[in-house]
Design an enzyme around this catalytic site. Structure first.
Site, PDB file in Angstrom:
ATOM      1  CE  LYS A 169      41.153  31.921  36.226  1.00 52.59           C
ATOM      2  NZ  LYS A 169      42.105  32.246  35.157  1.00 52.59           N
ATOM      3  N   GLY A 200      42.456  27.600  34.357  1.00 52.58           N
ATOM      4  CA  GLY A 200      41.573  27.391  33.243  1.00 52.58           C
ATOM      5  C   GLY A 200      41.453  28.828  33.103  1.00 52.58           C
ATOM      6  CB  VAL A 205      38.117  27.878  35.388  1.00 52.90           C
ATOM      7  CG1 VAL A 205      38.437  27.651  36.856  1.00 52.90           C
ATOM      8  CG2 VAL A 205      38.192  26.394  34.674  1.00 52.90           C
ATOM      9  CD  GLU A 244      45.490  45.004  44.375  1.00 47.56           C
ATOM     10  OE1 GLU A 244      45.265  45.958  43.684  1.00 47.56           O
ATOM     11  OE2 GLU A 244      46.262  44.244  44.182  1.00 47.56           O
ATOM     12  CB  CYS A 278      47.705  47.206  40.828  1.00 42.37           C
ATOM     13  SG  CYS A 278      48.337  46.200  42.363  1.00 42.37           S
ATOM     14  CD  GLU A 377      46.169  49.140  36.341  1.00 41.08           C
ATOM     15  OE1 GLU A 377      45.274  48.435  35.951  1.00 41.08           O
ATOM     16  OE2 GLU A 377      46.848  48.945  37.337  1.00 41.08           O
TER      17      GLU A 377
HETATM   18  P1  NDP Z   1      42.098  40.309  34.364  1.00 38.99           P
HETATM   19  O1  NDP Z   1      41.611  40.949  35.279  1.00 38.99           O
HETATM   20  O2  NDP Z   1      41.158  39.826  33.150  1.00 38.99           O
HETATM   21  O3  NDP Z   1      42.670  38.677  34.764  1.00 38.99           O
HETATM   22  C1  NDP Z   1      42.902  38.495  36.151  1.00 38.99           C
HETATM   23  C2  NDP Z   1      42.408  37.346  36.567  1.00 38.99           C
HETATM   24  O4  NDP Z   1      40.975  37.215  36.545  1.00 38.99           O
HETATM   25  C3  NDP Z   1      42.799  36.177  35.348  1.00 38.99           C
HETATM   26  O5  NDP Z   1      43.282  34.850  36.390  1.00 38.99           O
HETATM   27  C4  NDP Z   1      41.701  35.922  34.521  1.00 38.99           C
HETATM   28  O6  NDP Z   1      41.831  34.594  33.928  1.00 38.99           O
HETATM   29  C5  NDP Z   1      40.432  36.049  35.535  1.00 38.99           C
HETATM   30  N1  NDP Z   1      39.264  36.376  34.959  1.00 38.99           N
HETATM   31  C6  NDP Z   1      39.234  36.869  33.670  1.00 38.99           C
HETATM   32  N2  NDP Z   1      37.754  37.233  33.566  1.00 38.99           N
HETATM   33  C7  NDP Z   1      37.118  36.500  34.631  1.00 38.99           C
HETATM   34  C8  NDP Z   1      35.788  36.054  34.897  1.00 38.99           C
HETATM   35  N3  NDP Z   1      34.799  36.815  34.311  1.00 38.99           N
HETATM   36  N4  NDP Z   1      35.413  35.644  35.988  1.00 38.99           N
HETATM   37  C9  NDP Z   1      36.357  35.281  36.935  1.00 38.99           C
HETATM   38  N5  NDP Z   1      37.572  35.333  36.958  1.00 38.99           N
HETATM   39  C10 NDP Z   1      38.090  35.900  35.547  1.00 38.99           C
HETATM   40  O7  NDP Z   1      43.299  40.921  33.579  1.00 38.99           O
HETATM   41  P2  NDP Z   1      44.052  40.830  32.147  1.00 38.99           P
HETATM   42  O8  NDP Z   1      45.079  39.685  32.331  1.00 38.99           O
HETATM   43  O9  NDP Z   1      43.118  40.577  31.239  1.00 38.99           O
HETATM   44  O10 NDP Z   1      44.859  42.211  32.225  1.00 38.99           O
HETATM   45  C11 NDP Z   1      44.382  43.499  31.697  1.00 38.99           C
HETATM   46  C12 NDP Z   1      44.469  44.470  32.726  1.00 38.99           C
HETATM   47  O11 NDP Z   1      44.200  44.397  33.878  1.00 38.99           O
HETATM   48  C13 NDP Z   1      46.145  44.953  32.747  1.00 38.99           C
HETATM   49  O12 NDP Z   1      46.720  45.441  31.796  1.00 38.99           O
HETATM   50  C14 NDP Z   1      46.112  45.546  33.927  1.00 38.99           C
HETATM   51  O13 NDP Z   1      45.486  46.942  33.752  1.00 38.99           O
HETATM   52  C15 NDP Z   1      45.216  45.050  34.821  1.00 38.99           C
HETATM   53  N6  NDP Z   1      45.676  44.005  35.831  1.00 38.99           N
HETATM   54  C16 NDP Z   1      45.646  44.415  36.987  1.00 38.99           C
HETATM   55  C17 NDP Z   1      46.351  43.607  38.020  1.00 38.99           C
HETATM   56  C18 NDP Z   1      46.540  43.979  39.613  1.00 38.99           C
HETATM   57  O14 NDP Z   1      47.400  43.691  40.111  1.00 38.99           O
HETATM   58  N7  NDP Z   1      45.601  44.615  40.050  1.00 38.99           N
HETATM   59  C19 NDP Z   1      46.802  42.218  37.627  1.00 38.99           C
HETATM   60  C20 NDP Z   1      46.538  41.930  36.132  1.00 38.99           C
HETATM   61  C21 NDP Z   1      46.074  42.887  35.327  1.00 38.99           C
HETATM   62  P3  NDP Z   1      42.119  34.632  32.549  1.00 38.99           P
HETATM   63  O15 NDP Z   1      43.631  35.001  32.610  1.00 38.99           O
HETATM   64  O16 NDP Z   1      41.886  33.216  32.116  1.00 38.99           O
HETATM   65  O17 NDP Z   1      41.346  35.445  31.642  1.00 38.99           O
END
Ligand code: NDP
Length: 473
Positions: A169, A200, A205, A244, A278, A377
């Site tokens: 996903k 999704g 999803v 992670e 990150c 962060e």
């Molecule tokens: P998320 O953690 O929400 O998103 C990461 C992934 O998880 C996406 O594919 C997202 O899908 C999915 N996801 C969201 N909610 C769920 C759930 N309940 N169950 C399973 N999967 C889920 O990060 P954001 O995109 O909202 O970013 C917000 C903040 O997160 C950033 O500002 C940063 O601080 C941190 N971040 C950290 C990362 C890293 O490398 N460790 C990478 C990205 C973000 P969808 O996009 O559809 O919500």
């Protein structure tokens, strides 16, 4: 206008059951560039069923077969390098200087998994027992947008090396990159069901995957908040979970450091991947005895950072991936000022001459470690200088965080830097360097995550030890 209206299940591109449309944007302009048809829970269930059907056969394949597959996958992704490069720049806003790394990484990580597999001991003798490392089952791989192709290929490579099948996903914001990678992997001719990709929403999803009893393992990269939600959802069926998550990495500048080398390195550590990393070193711990010098050099270095057109080779900071992320970074800059941090460079708003979701590379000083910008962060190009009195205090500030993903120590005396590094609570500590080693484990202490990726530790996490004792063993 790009239209992506298929997902990948059981070795075929299929129309999703889900019908929700999602707009893709060019983050450099904010313009809509395409539309994706999103998958829903029913699609997730179909993908899980396909992966479950493929597991009994695939889990019995041997090393040699999987090694061939992994190299074939790498070659197929390499074939699409040009397309992927365009997508990473246009869809994510990665500067060309960074984008090259981002499209080579998925290829390398597949080859590296094959190499790792060649030497990995699946069968071990322990006392009188024989221990075999068994694949866990169907893995749910949930990835974010800040290195989409890399995360997909990295997690999938490890799952396949272990003998697991997978449902992926990815972030819907990276649908074009996902499409290219999926086409490449399809061309590689993998067994149907071995990998399935359902783009999704996370809360639909993603949640369907984390709650499903036929998923044995979750590997997730993303925010700490979502990581916690996944851990809770996974608890009901006791899934194995690798998380992670976020970081607030310290860069400890020791008072003997050669600043002409240390400051550029500290700024690069903070602003890598446009600050959307990150592992970004966002807290610059500076000795008070050299504070004025450090502030002046850091200000000059941040002001010299080229933030703008991702296609300009001089650019090192591109736009934020989305309006939401742009607003989030703006909010943190505002909070920094309100809480009394001193702005040395950048600030709210966009760099001159840009539209879209560009942030001004920003440097704060006089930051206290209890301020919001030092604790949370930000995920954008915002660096905070936190002064310290002596080495003891530097170590205490570095470790005073809920996170523990990465840290940087900068010093002219490597033995001294090593002593400081030994006291830092983080999954990785880099001394005078921004190095990466794919054979070494990667992951965080504390709320930066659970478990490790890469190398043999990463592979262990997709396997379960099974002990055989008694006659004939
Ligand atoms: P998320 O953690 O929400 O998103 C990461 C992934 O998880 C996406 O594919 C997202 O899908 C999915 N996801 C969201 N909610 C769920 C759930 N309940 N169950 C399973 N999967 C889920 O990060 P954001 O995109 O909202 O970013 C917000 C903040 O997160 C950033 O500002 C940063 O601080 C941190 N971040 C950290 C990362 C890293 O490398 N460790 C990478 C990205 C973000 P969808 O996009 O559809 O919500």
């Amino acid at each position: 206008m790009l239209s992506i209206d298929t997902i990948y299940i059981d070795g075929r591109f299929v129309t999703p059951h889900g019908t929700e449309p999602f707009d893709l944007h060019d983050p450099a302009t904010g313009a809509v560039t395409g539309r994706v048809r999103l998958a829903d829970e029913e699609d997730a269930r179909a993908a899980i069923a396909a992966a479950k059907r493929a597991f009994p056969t695939f889990s019995r394949t041997g090393k040699a077969e999987r090694i061939v597959l992994l190299h074939r996958m790498a070659d197929a992704v390499a074939e699409r390098r040009g397309d992927l490069l365009d997508a990473v720049i246009d869809e994510y806003g990665a500067p060309v200087s960074r984008a090259a790394f981002m499209v080579d990484y998925p290829v390398n990580v597949l080859h590296e998994a094959a190499e790792l597999l060649a030497d990995y001991p699946f069968l071990r003798r322990m006392g009188t027992a024989e221990v075999s490392m068994e694949p866990l089952g169907v893995a749910g791989l949930i990835t974010p947008w800040n290195s989409n192709a890399g995360f997909i290929c990295g997690k999938l490579a490890t799952a396949i090396a272990a003998g697991c099948t997978a449902v992926i996903k990815p972030s819907e914001m990276s649908a074009r990159q996902t499409q290219i990678v999926t086409e490449a992997l399809h061309a590689a001719g993998l067994p149907p069901g071995l990998f399935n990709i359902v783009t999704g929403r996370g809360d639909r999803v993603g949640a369907a995957i984390t709650g499903h009893p036929d998923i044995a393992k979750i590997s997730f990269t993303g925010s700490t908040a979502t990581g916690k939600a996944i851990l809770r959802a996974a608890a009901d069926t006791l899934k194995r979970v690798t998380l992670e998550l976020g970081g607030k990495s310290p860069t400890i500048l020791l008072d003997d450091a050669d600043l002409s080398r240390a400051i550029p390195l500290a700024v690069s550590a903070a602003f890598m991947n446009s600050g959307q990393a990150c592992i970004a070193g966002t807290r610059l711990l500076a000795p008070r005895s050299r504070l004025a010098e450090i502030e002046a050099l850091a200000k000059a270095a941040v002001e010299a950072v080229c933030a703008g057109d991702p296609r300009d080779p001089a650019t090192t900071v591109g736009p934020m991936v989305s309006r939401t992320q742009w607003e989030r970074v703006q909010r943190y800059i505002r909070i920094g000022v309100e809480e009394g941090a001193v702005l040395l460079a950048g600030g709210e708003g966009r760099p001159e001459g840009t539209e879209g979701w560009f942030v001004r590379p920003t440097l704060f000083t006089a930051v206290r470690n209890d301020m919001t910008i030092a604790r949370e962060e930000i995920f954008g190009p915002v660096l905070s200088i936190i002064p310290y009195e002596d080495e003891e205090e530097a170590v205490a500030i570095a470790n005073d965080t809920i996170y523990g993903l990465q840290a940087y120590v900068l010093s002219a005396d490597t033995a001294r830097a090593r002593r400081v590094a030994d006291r830092i609570v983080a999954g990785r500590v880099l001394i005078n360097s921004l190095a990466h080693d794919p054979k070494a484990p990667f992951g965080g202490f504390k709320q930066s995550g659970i478990g490790r990726e890469y190398g043999s530790f990463g592979l262990d996490a997709f396997l379960e030890p099974k002990t055989l004792l008694g006659e004939g063993v």
